[in-house]
Each structure stands twice: as structure tokens, then as C-alpha cells.
Design an enzyme around this catalytic site. Structure first.
Site, PDB file in Angstrom:
ATOM      1  N   ARG A 148       3.656  29.851 111.315  1.00  0.00           N
ATOM      2  CA  ARG A 148       4.716  31.194 111.369  1.00  0.00           C
ATOM      3  C   ARG A 148       4.236  32.809 111.354  1.00  0.00           C
ATOM      4  NH1 ARG A 148       6.665  26.769 108.086  1.00  0.00           N
ATOM      5  NH2 ARG A 148       5.742  27.752 106.017  1.00  0.00           N
ATOM      6  N   VAL A 165       2.987  13.003 111.682  1.00  0.00           N
ATOM      7  CA  VAL A 165       3.445  13.917 110.879  1.00  0.00           C
ATOM      8  C   VAL A 165       4.915  13.450 111.291  1.00  0.00           C
ATOM      9  CG1 VAL A 165       4.433  16.450 110.614  1.00  0.00           C
ATOM     10  CG2 VAL A 165       1.875  16.195 111.185  1.00  0.00           C
ATOM     11  N   GLU A 196       7.360  24.867 102.143  1.00  0.00           N
ATOM     12  CA  GLU A 196       6.678  23.968 102.119  1.00  0.00           C
ATOM     13  C   GLU A 196       6.635  22.829 100.804  1.00  0.00           C
ATOM     14  OE1 GLU A 196       4.400  22.536 105.073  1.00  0.00           O
ATOM     15  OE2 GLU A 196       5.018  24.383 106.100  1.00  0.00           O
ATOM     16  N   ARG A 209       2.872  27.119 107.828  1.00  0.00           N
ATOM     17  CA  ARG A 209       2.586  28.511 107.146  1.00  0.00           C
ATOM     18  C   ARG A 209       1.801  29.067 108.703  1.00  0.00           C
ATOM     19  NH1 ARG A 209      -0.542  26.934 101.450  1.00  0.00           N
ATOM     20  NH2 ARG A 209      -0.194  24.459 102.650  1.00  0.00           N
ATOM     21  N   ASN A 245      -0.488  23.816 108.366  1.00  0.00           N
ATOM     22  CA  ASN A 245      -0.389  23.860 110.370  1.00  0.00           C
ATOM     23  C   ASN A 245       1.023  24.746 109.840  1.00  0.00           C
ATOM     24  OD1 ASN A 245      -2.027  22.913 111.104  1.00  0.00           O
ATOM     25  ND2 ASN A 245      -1.938  21.198 110.235  1.00  0.00           N
ATOM     26  N   GLY A 271       6.576  11.568 112.826  1.00  0.00           N
ATOM     27  CA  GLY A 271       7.644  10.185 113.676  1.00  0.00           C
ATOM     28  C   GLY A 271       6.262  11.285 114.834  1.00  0.00           C
ATOM     29  N   HIS A 272       5.906  12.329 114.700  1.00  0.00           N
ATOM     30  CA  HIS A 272       4.937  12.801 115.676  1.00  0.00           C
ATOM     31  C   HIS A 272       3.381  12.849 115.201  1.00  0.00           C
ATOM     32  CE1 HIS A 272       3.011  16.294 117.959  1.00  0.00           C
ATOM     33  NE2 HIS A 272       2.615  16.474 116.923  1.00  0.00           N
ATOM     34  N   HIS A 284      -1.271  21.215 115.965  1.00  0.00           N
ATOM     35  CA  HIS A 284      -1.663  20.616 114.432  1.00  0.00           C
ATOM     36  C   HIS A 284      -3.164  20.777 114.246  1.00  0.00           C
ATOM     37  CE1 HIS A 284       1.151  20.001 111.167  1.00  0.00           C
ATOM     38  NE2 HIS A 284       0.720  18.566 110.195  1.00  0.00           N
TER      39      HIS A 284
END
Length: 497
Positions: free
Chosen positions: A391, A333, A252, A388, A386, A335-336, A380
């Protein structure tokens, strides 16, 4: 004239009816009526037309809005995540899918800008030259030309197919070749070459993926056979704990070194020259990891509340107001475009049901954990943290299945995001394979650190810039203090040399 005649004439004059105004000619009345009717008809037609235009605009905008909402959902792919996430009914999805498929077909055949046309022409020229080099036996030059062509036109079906065939037949990389065939097919669903190539490679690739997962299970079982009292295992777990936090905050953008991360966690003392937020990110991950170890690993089901509690700890020191709360704004985020805040509650409820369903829990743990990671980061749900949190959720699921927490090296950040992007475009398998690769390397770290092997293997420790900082490193149970785990390289296979 006689008196009688005069009397009759006077009588006729007195009995003559009064004159009335002239009556309009008969053809004038229908004209006036037709004129009034025509006005009424024109008003009616104008009102109807206005209503039709308004309805069309509303319908078009509504369809467009719904299609944009579908963009928020993962597209149909190998693990069919869009169907599992769908906010809409099956009928709605089928109707929208027609628009979606048509839009893809139209986009392939649509006109390109002048710059895009130039790139495509150059890409196809490089492609022809690459094929000539391949036929001449100059594979190295051919590979560079294929890569150049792909860089110029990354979504051109012909480029994807030719490069995939080169990888399959010359480089013997059938997995990557199948990935390009899949991508070409998603762009051009009716492409007969892409269909034929996928029919040839799909089963082989699936078999390879399954064998890879079996290999991971074998390594997990070997690690599980080591007794908890092993001093080497305890050292390995402690070192992996520091590495996990170091790498996940590093992805990050946190600039702390491994030595500084270790120092903060062990001494709770500030590091000079680093921001408060960077310190707090490390402390937040420490809180979240302890919460997982104390609570979530033992739970049979993971709920939305558990995910919120996880996130509350991740942001506990950085942004305690937003920690543990769904976002209230639209975010973007790259292109999302994640779903709007109004959809989050429903999407998270469906995610929770999927997470605890029998179908999901019957998957291989690595597939299950990787897909859960992707689903959560795709929704998201939070304003920050998001990645962290996703994961951490992935590692929670892996730990419940007997795997150690997987370390995703910050040096592979670009690959990590690239594979997430490919998943958004329709193929989640590269992301699952990436997680499997990181899982294998993490297992290798533990197995090497607890073994009597006299040699070293590539491991996840630090970047080259941190070498020589005096960072304490893992040692095998047999090696002395001078032997340490070398730096992990992105190209490492994760297998013993």
C-alpha cells in the site's frame, strides 16, 4: 580260429578309439541357450521398466511441481500479469498452459462430493425460482434468491451467467455483470453464452472505466490548483496523514482508535491497555511515510533497494531483524500460496523492471499503482508487512503523479481481500476499480475540506464505535467547530450528494 585271425582281432581291439561321454541330444543345446537369453531379456526388460517408471515419476512430479509453481504466478487476465511475472520461458509457459487449461476443464466436469452435489442442486433450484420471480416482476425477491444461489455455488458457470444477466438487465449494473461473465468464462472457456455476453459488455465496461479515470484526473487537477500555502489544505493533509496510518494498520488487525493513533504520533506517549506491537506498527508506518515524502516521491525510478528500505521502516520497531530482508521460508496466505524463497530474487528483479518500464509508466496512474500493489503483495516477498509495504508503494506511485496518498478504510477490509482474491483468480479489474473508488473518496475528502461548500459528503474518518470519542475532525474552511466530516459508509459513492 587261425593265428592270423587272432592277430587281426587283437589289432582291431588295440586300434579301437576310446569311448567318449554321450553327447546330449541336439535339441538340448538350443534350449539351454534360449533359457539364458530369456533370463537376460527378462533382466533387461525389468531394468528398462524400472527406469521408465522412475523417469515417469520424476517427470510427473516435475511437471506437477512446475504447475504448482505456475499457481504462484497470477493467472492470465485483463492486464496479463502472469506473462510479466513468468519465471519460465515462453515455450515452457505454452506447454504448461495446455496442462493448466486441461486441468481447469477437467475440474469443471469432475465429480463433486456429496455435499457439493447437494449445494449445486439447491443452488440450481434457487436459480430457477429466482428467474420465476424476475419474470413475475418481483425483483427484490429475485435478487435475494440469485444471491443465495451464488453463495451455494460460487463457481458454477450457469449460476454466474444467470445472476450476471439479472444484474445487467434488471439492476442496470453492467460492470458487475461483466465481472460475473468474465468469471464464468475463466471457469468454462468454451462456454458460448459467456462468450456472447462478454462480447456484448466488454467494450461498454472498458469505456466506463476510462471515463471514471478521467473523472479522477479532473478532481486531482482541482486539488492541484489549490495553493500550498492554503491553511485548509495543510489541515487536510495533516488529518489525512493520521487517517492513512490508522486505517492501514487497522486493516492488519491493529485495534488502536483514530484518537489513540493521533496521540501516539503527536506525543510519542504510550496508550494504556494496548500492546507494544500495536504501538510499534504505528511508529513504523510513520517512519515509512516520512521516508516516502523525503526520498521516494522525487525519484525517477523505484528500485528493489527502495522497497527493502520501505519495508525496513515498516518493521523497524516490530521486527528489526526481518525488516528489509526477503523471507527465507515458505508462507501461506489463505488459499494463496506465494512463490518459494528461492524464486523471490528473480521475481523481484522482474518486478523492478516492470515497475520502471516505459509500458508501465504509460498506464493511467491509478491503474499503474493498483497493479504494482497487487503484483508486490502477490509475490509476498517478506515474512510480515507485505500488505503495508504494498500500500505504501501504491501511494508512492500515486503521489508522484500528483494524487494524495489513498486511504483504504479498514471497514472495507473484507472487500479489499475479496478483490485481491478475484485478482488471483484471473480478473484484476475489480481490484483496480476498488482502488479507484478509494482514490475518489480521498480526493473528495481534500476537496471538501478546502472548499466553501456548506454541505457535507461521506468521508473516511472512523468506525461507528469510535464516534463520540472527541476525535478532532476535518472542517471545511467555512464551517465552524460544530461541523465535522461524518462517518464514511461502505456503500458511499464518493461523489457529491
Amino acid at each position: 580260429m587261425g593265428a592270423t585271425d587272432q592277430a587281426l582281432e587283437a589289432e582291431s581291439k588295440t586300434t579301437e578309439p576310446p569311448k567318449t561321454p554321450p553327447v546330449p541330444e541336439q535339441h538340448d543345446r538350443p534350449f539351454l541357450g534360449r533359457q539364458a537369453n530369456l533370463c537376460h531379456l527378462l533382466v533387461l526388460l525389468f531394468s528398462g521398466g524400472l527406469a521408465a517408471i522412475t523417469l515417469h515419476i520424476f517427470t510427473s512430479s516435475n511437471v506437477g511441481w512446475r504447475l504448482r509453481q505456475l499457481h504462484h504466478l497470477p493467472t492470465a487476465h485483463y492486464l496479463q500479469t502472469r506473462d510479466e511475472f513468468a519465471v519460465y520461458s515462453v515455450d515452457e509457459l505454452n506447454a504448461f498452459k495446455e496442462f493448466y487449461d486441461r486441468s481447469i476443464s477437467d475440474s469443471v466436469g469432475s465429480s463433486y462430493s456429496e455435499a457439493e452435489e447437494t449445494n449445486i442442486k439447491e443452488a440450481l433450484g434457487a436459480l430457477r425460482l429466482a428467474q420465476d420471480m424476475y419474470l413475475a416482476g418481483k425483483d427484490d425477491k429475485a435478487a435475494r434468491l440469485f444471491q443465495h444461489s451464488l453463495a451455494l455455488a460460487p463457481r458454477h458457470p450457469t449460476v454466474l451467467l444467470r445472476y450476471g444477466e439479472f444484474l445487467e438487465h434488471s439492476q442496470r449494473n453492467i460492470v458487475l455483470a461483466d465481472q460475473y461473465y468474465f468469471q464464468a468464462l475463466s471457469i468454462s472457456p468454451s462456454n458460448s453464452e459467456a462468450l456472447a455476453n462478454r462480447q456484448r459488455t466488454a467494450d461498454v465496461v472498458q469505456s466506463l472505466d476510462e471515463r471514471r479515470l478521467e473523472s479522477l484526473d479532473s478532481k486531482r487537477d482541482a486539488l492541484s490548483a489549490i495553493h500550498e500555502s492554503s491553511a485548509a489544505l495543510r489541515r487536510a493533509k495533516k488529518e489525512a496523514y493520521f487517517q492513512h496510518i490508522y486505517h492501514t494498520v487497522g486493516i492488519e488487525g491493529n485495534t488502536m482508535t483514530l484518537a489513540q493513533t493521533r496521540s501516539i504520533l503527536e506525543t510519542r506517549m504510550a496508550v494504556d491497555g494496548k500492546s507494544i506491537d500495536e504501538h510499534n506498527e504505528i511508529l513504523g508506518m510513520d517512519l515509512a511515510m516520512k521516508y516516502i515524502n523525503a526520498s521516494l516521491v522525487q525519484k525517477m525510478e523505484i528500485t528493489i533497494k527502495d522497497i527493502l528500505e520501505l519495508h525496513r521502516r515498516v518493521l523497524g520497531h516490530v521486527d528489526p531483524i526481518e525488516g528489509g530482508e526477503f523471507r527465507r521460508n515458505q508462507v501461506y496466505v489463505g488459499g494463496h500460496v506465494p512463490p518459494g524463497p528461492g524464486d523471490l530474487a528473480l521475481l523481484m528483479q522482474r518486478f523492478e523492471r516492470w515497475l520502471n518500464s516505459e509500458h508501465s509508466s504509460s498506464m493511467h496512474p491509478v491503474n499503474y499503482a493498483a497493479l504494482a500493489h497487487y503484483k508486490l503483495v502477490h509475490i509476498h516477498p517478506f515474512i510480515d508487512g507485505n500488505g503495508r509495504t504494498s500500500r505504501l508503494l501504491m501511494n508512492t506511485l500515486l503521489m508522484r503523479a500528483g494524487y494524495p496518498p489513498v486511504i483504504i478504510p479498514k471497514q472495507q477490509r473484507s472487500k479489499y481481500y475479496h478483490f485481491l482474491k478475484l485478482a488471483n483468480e484471473g480478473d484484476i479489474r475489480p481490484f483496480v476499480r476498488f482502488i479507484a473508488d478509494c482514490t475518489e473518496k480521498t480526493l473528495d475528502l481534500y476537496l471538501w475540506a478546502t472548499s466553501d461548500l456548506p454541505h457535507q459528503i461521506p468521508m473516511l474518518i472512523q468506525s461507528t464505535s469510535e464516534a463520540g470519542e472527541g476525535v478532532p475532525q476535518l472542517q471545511s474552511s467555512q464551517m465552524g467547530g460544530g461541523a465535522s466530516i461524518p462517518e464514511f459508509h461502505e456503500s458511499g459513492s464518493g461523489s457529491l450528494p
